[in-house]
Design an enzyme around this catalytic site. Structure first.
Site, PDB file in Angstrom:
ATOM      1  N   GLU A 147       0.844  -1.198   0.000  1.00  0.00           N
ATOM      2  CA  GLU A 147       0.000   0.000   0.000  1.00  0.00           C
ATOM      3  C   GLU A 147       0.881   1.251   0.000  1.00  0.00           C
ATOM      4  O   GLU A 147       2.046   1.207   0.372  1.00  0.00           O
ATOM      5  CB  GLU A 147      -0.950  -0.006   1.202  1.00  0.00           C
ATOM      6  CG  GLU A 147      -1.935  -1.177   1.153  1.00  0.00           C
ATOM      7  CD  GLU A 147      -2.944  -1.171   2.292  1.00  0.00           C
ATOM      8  OE1 GLU A 147      -3.238  -0.082   2.820  1.00  0.00           O
ATOM      9  OE2 GLU A 147      -3.431  -2.268   2.648  1.00  0.00           O
ATOM     10  N   TYR A 148       0.309   2.351  -0.453  1.00  0.00           N
ATOM     11  CA  TYR A 148       1.008   3.646  -0.537  1.00  0.00           C
ATOM     12  C   TYR A 148       2.239   3.576  -1.444  1.00  0.00           C
ATOM     13  O   TYR A 148       3.268   4.193  -1.173  1.00  0.00           O
ATOM     14  CB  TYR A 148       1.397   4.151   0.868  1.00  0.00           C
ATOM     15  CG  TYR A 148       0.228   4.222   1.813  1.00  0.00           C
ATOM     16  CD1 TYR A 148      -0.740   5.217   1.668  1.00  0.00           C
ATOM     17  CD2 TYR A 148       0.062   3.290   2.833  1.00  0.00           C
ATOM     18  CE1 TYR A 148      -1.833   5.276   2.514  1.00  0.00           C
ATOM     19  CE2 TYR A 148      -1.032   3.342   3.687  1.00  0.00           C
ATOM     20  CZ  TYR A 148      -1.973   4.345   3.519  1.00  0.00           C
ATOM     21  OH  TYR A 148      -3.059   4.398   4.365  1.00  0.00           O
ATOM     22  N   MET A 210      -9.611  -4.151  -2.328  1.00  0.00           N
ATOM     23  CA  MET A 210      -9.796  -3.797  -0.912  1.00  0.00           C
ATOM     24  C   MET A 210     -10.983  -2.835  -0.769  1.00  0.00           C
ATOM     25  O   MET A 210     -10.827  -1.662  -0.406  1.00  0.00           O
ATOM     26  CB  MET A 210      -8.499  -3.210  -0.356  1.00  0.00           C
ATOM     27  CG  MET A 210      -7.371  -4.232  -0.309  1.00  0.00           C
ATOM     28  SD  MET A 210      -5.859  -3.637   0.474  1.00  0.00           S
ATOM     29  CE  MET A 210      -5.174  -2.640  -0.847  1.00  0.00           C
ATOM     30  N   GLU A 213     -13.194   0.296   4.227  1.00  0.00           N
ATOM     31  CA  GLU A 213     -12.531   1.442   4.862  1.00  0.00           C
ATOM     32  C   GLU A 213     -13.015   2.796   4.341  1.00  0.00           C
ATOM     33  O   GLU A 213     -12.267   3.779   4.385  1.00  0.00           O
ATOM     34  CB  GLU A 213     -11.004   1.352   4.781  1.00  0.00           C
ATOM     35  CG  GLU A 213     -10.386   0.368   5.766  1.00  0.00           C
ATOM     36  CD  GLU A 213     -10.475   0.801   7.221  1.00  0.00           C
ATOM     37  OE1 GLU A 213      -9.596   1.528   7.726  1.00  0.00           O
ATOM     38  OE2 GLU A 213     -11.473   0.407   7.872  1.00  0.00           O
ATOM     39  N   TRP A 335     -11.305  -9.169   4.754  1.00  0.00           N
ATOM     40  CA  TRP A 335     -10.393  -8.595   5.750  1.00  0.00           C
ATOM     41  C   TRP A 335     -11.256  -8.352   7.000  1.00  0.00           C
ATOM     42  O   TRP A 335     -12.089  -7.471   6.994  1.00  0.00           O
ATOM     43  CB  TRP A 335      -9.764  -7.276   5.286  1.00  0.00           C
ATOM     44  CG  TRP A 335      -8.885  -6.740   6.363  1.00  0.00           C
ATOM     45  CD1 TRP A 335      -9.215  -5.848   7.352  1.00  0.00           C
ATOM     46  CD2 TRP A 335      -7.515  -7.099   6.607  1.00  0.00           C
ATOM     47  NE1 TRP A 335      -8.155  -5.649   8.198  1.00  0.00           N
ATOM     48  CE2 TRP A 335      -7.100  -6.400   7.764  1.00  0.00           C
ATOM     49  CE3 TRP A 335      -6.617  -7.964   5.981  1.00  0.00           C
ATOM     50  CZ2 TRP A 335      -5.808  -6.531   8.293  1.00  0.00           C
ATOM     51  CZ3 TRP A 335      -5.341  -8.083   6.507  1.00  0.00           C
ATOM     52  CH2 TRP A 335      -4.949  -7.368   7.644  1.00  0.00           C
TER      53      TRP A 335
END
Length: 350
Positions: A147-148, A210, A213, A335
Site C-alpha cells: 500500500e502507498y 480492498m 474502509e 479482511w
C-alpha cells in the site's frame, strides 16, 4: 431456537434487538449463496483457532498475514509462528498463501517498496527467498499486499509482481495482489496513484479489491463498505481486469464512533459484527438499515456520551455477495478472519 441462537451467536445476548437481522435455517438446511464463487480471507497467526475454524467451511484459500522484508532483501517472518495455520488449512482442503507486505515498525513503508522495485538485485533476492520459504513452509503461493506505492514506482511495482508470478507459476505456485479501491485510472491520492489496475491485473493470477474502509478509524461515521461505493470500484475494475480474476473485498469488522465527530480528534473503536449487535442489546438501541449503503447502523448513549455504530449483518453480506454474483466475479475475500461471524460463513459454506 437452539439453532437460531447458535447460528447467530446469541449465546451472550439476553434479548433480540429491534431491527436485528437473523439467519434462520432449518436443521440440515444450507444457507449457502456461493455457487461457484471462490472465497479467501486474511488472518494473523495469533488468531484464536476456534474462530478460524468457524470460517474454514467457507474458504478456498487462506491468506496468512504476513511476511515483511528488509532493505537488503531478506524476509522477515511473522512475529508468531504460522506453521500451524498452514497445516490446518491443508487439512481442510484450503490453500494457504504467504502474504508479503512492506511493513516496517508496524506500518506500510513505501521507501521499502521503492528500494525493492528499483533495485533488481534486491528484487531477485526477495523472489529467491520467497520461493524457498513457500517450498519449505508448504504454502501454495504468494499474495502481494503493498500500500502507498509511490506514483513514480507504479510501473516498476507491476513489473515486480509479474516477476514474482513468473517464478512462482514455473514452480507450481500462484500469485495474487491486493488493490486499493480505485474508481478511475487517474484517481489522486497516495493510496491510489501507484496502483495500475491493468498492469497488476495482467501480471497476477488474481486480484483482491480492498473494497472497505470508507468508514474508518479517523473518519466520520459511515458504513465501512457502502454498497454504492463498492459497486463503483467493481465497475471500474472490470474496465481494466478480466472478471474471472477479481475477488471483491468484504469487511469482517465494525466501528463505534463517539459523537460529536471532530476531525483529527475523534477515533472510532474497532469492534466485531457480533459484538456490535451485543452493544445494541446492552444499550436498548434499535438497529436501522441504510438503503443506499445496504448496511446496518445504530446509535446509543453510554456514560453521557452518544455513540454511532456501523457494522455488517446477514443483509449487508447478502447484498455484497449478490453484487459479486451480478458481475460474475471470481469471488470474494475477507479482511479479516480474526473475529467471529458464524452467520456470514453459513452463507458461504461449501
Amino acid at each position: 431456537m437452539w439453532k437460531i441462537a447458535f447460528d447467530n451467536q446469541l449465546v451472550n445476548q439476553e434479548q433480540l434487538v429491534v431491527g436485528q437481522a437473523l439467519l434462520i435455517l432449518q436443521p440440515e438446511e444450507s444457507g449457502s449463496m456461493r455457487g461457484d464463487m471462490y472465497v479467501t480471507g486474511y488472518a494473523y497467526p495469533f488468531v484464536e483457532p476456534y474462530i478460524l475454524e468457524q470460517a474454514f467451511p467457507a474458504l478456498n484459500e487462506l491468506l496468512i498475514f504476513s511476511y515483511g522484508f528488509t532493505f537488503e532483501g531478506e524476509l522477515v517472518p511473522p512475529m508468531q509462528d504460522e506453521l500451524w495455520m498452514i497445516e490446518a488449512a491443508w487439512e481442510e482442503g484450503i490453500e494457504p498463501l504467504l502474504v508479503l507486505t512492506p511493513f516496517s515498525n508496524g506500518a506500510f513503508n513505501n521507501q521499502l517498496v521503492k528500494v525493492l522495485v528499483e533495485n533488481l538485485e534486491i528484487q531477485q533476492r526477495v523472489i529467491d527467498n520467497l520461493l524457498r520459504t513457500v517450498e519449505e513452509r508448504g504454502y501454495s503461493g504468494v499474495d502481494i499486499d503493498f500500500e502507498y506505492v509511490l506514483p513514480e514506482n507504479r510501473i516498476d511495482y507491476a513489473e515486480f509482481v509479474g516477476r514474482v508470478r513468473e517464478v512462482m507459476n514455473a514452480n507450481g505456485y500462484t500469485v495474487s495482489v491486493a488493490l486499493a479501491p480505485k474508481t478511475s485510472a487517474d484517481q489522486p491520492g497516495l493510496l491510489y496513484e501507484g496502483m495500475d489496475y491493468a498492469l497488476l491485473g495482467a501480471n497476477a493470477d488474481h486480484v483482491f479489491l480492498m473494497t472497505y474502509e470508507w468508514g474508518y478509524t479517523y473518519g466520520p461515521p459511515m458504513a465501512v463498505a457502502p454498497l454504492n461505493k463498492v459497486r463503483e470500484v467493481v465497475e471500474y475494475a472490470l474496465t481494466e481486469i478480466p472478471r474471472e480474476k477479481i475477488l471483491m473485498g468484504i469487511p469482517n469488522y465494525a466501528y463505534d464512533w463517539t459523537l460529536p465527530y471532530e476531525r483529527g480528534i475523534t477515533k472510532a473503536r474497532l469492534i466485531g459484527n457480533v459484538e456490535a449487535v451485543r452493544i445494541a442489546a446492552e444499550n436498548g438501541a434499535s438497529i436501522q438499515f441504510s438503503g443506499i449503503a445496504q448496511s446496518p447502523y445504530f446509535t446509543y448513549m453510554r456514560d453521557g456520551f452518544s455513540h454511532e455504530v456501523w457494522f455488517e449483518d446477514v443483509r449487508s453480506i447478502q447484498a455484497k455477495l449478490n453484487l459479486a454474483r451480478e458481475y460474475e466475479l471470481l469471488g470474494v475475500g475477507y479482511w479479516n478472519l480474526m473475529r467471529p461471524f458464524r452467520a456470514n460463513w453459513l452463507l458461504l459454506e461449501k
